[in-house]
Design an enzyme around this catalytic site. Structure first.
Site, short mmCIF file in Angstrom:
data_model
loop_
_atom_site.label_atom_id
_atom_site.label_comp_id
_atom_site.label_asym_id
_atom_site.label_seq_id
_atom_site.Cartn_x
_atom_site.Cartn_y
_atom_site.Cartn_z
N GLN A 1 0.75 -1.29 0.14
CA GLN A 1 0.17 0.22 0.12
C GLN A 1 0.85 1.24 0.07
O GLN A 1 0.10 2.33 -0.17
CB GLN A 1 -0.83 0.09 1.38
CG GLN A 1 -1.94 -1.31 1.09
CD GLN A 1 -2.90 -1.13 2.48
OE1 GLN A 1 -2.65 -0.60 3.27
NE2 GLN A 1 -4.11 -2.04 2.25
N ASN A 2 2.08 1.17 0.16
CA ASN A 2 3.16 2.37 0.08
C ASN A 2 3.07 3.00 -1.37
O ASN A 2 3.65 2.18 -2.39
CB ASN A 2 4.50 2.06 0.69
CG ASN A 2 5.30 3.07 0.78
OD1 ASN A 2 5.28 4.08 0.15
ND2 ASN A 2 6.01 3.02 1.97
N ILE A 3 2.73 4.14 -1.44
CA ILE A 3 2.73 4.70 -2.60
C ILE A 3 4.11 5.56 -2.96
O ILE A 3 4.20 6.48 -4.14
CB ILE A 3 1.64 5.92 -2.86
CG1 ILE A 3 1.56 7.10 -1.53
CG2 ILE A 3 0.06 5.11 -2.71
CD1 ILE A 3 0.60 8.01 -1.78
N PHE A 4 5.05 5.37 -2.30
CA PHE A 4 6.31 6.10 -2.33
C PHE A 4 7.03 5.97 -4.03
O PHE A 4 7.29 7.08 -4.54
CB PHE A 4 7.60 5.63 -1.66
CG PHE A 4 8.97 5.90 -2.06
CD1 PHE A 4 9.48 6.96 -1.12
CD2 PHE A 4 9.66 5.14 -2.59
CE1 PHE A 4 10.70 7.50 -1.71
CE2 PHE A 4 10.99 5.55 -2.82
CZ PHE A 4 11.51 6.80 -2.50
#
Length: 94
Positions: A43-46
């Site tokens: 879920q990390n949008i980095f």
């Protein structure tokens, strides 16, 4: 009392002589360590935000650590976490 676990950072810094942007982090989360690359929580949008900021194509979510390192270097980005080791008693990616 919670027992702390001593962890060493699992990866070296990513950079080369062409790097122009430096992104500093702290220490990989449990999900990132499990995935095998920085900012690896699904879920990390980095990675999507970084690609949009640079105006380049984003990596596929299935890209592994080597692909991500090459992508960073190709886009002249250096990535380094400033904590070499730490004691963790609780960690949550939620």
């Amino acid at each position: 009392m919670l027992m702390a676990t001593r962890l060493k950072h699992p990866w070296p810094a990513v950079y080369d002589r062409n790097s122009q942007v430096l992104i500093l982090g702290t220490f990989p989360s449990p999900a990132s360590r499990l995935a095998g690359f920085p900012y690896g929580h699904p879920q990390n949008i980095f990675w999507q935000v970084l690609a949009a900021s640079l105006g380049v194509e984003a990596l596929p979510k299935t890209a592994g650590r080597q692909q991500r390192e090459l992508w960073l270097l190709t886009n002249r980005v250096a990535l380094w976490d400033v904590i070499k080791s730490c004691e963790i008693s609780q960690a949550d990616d939620s």
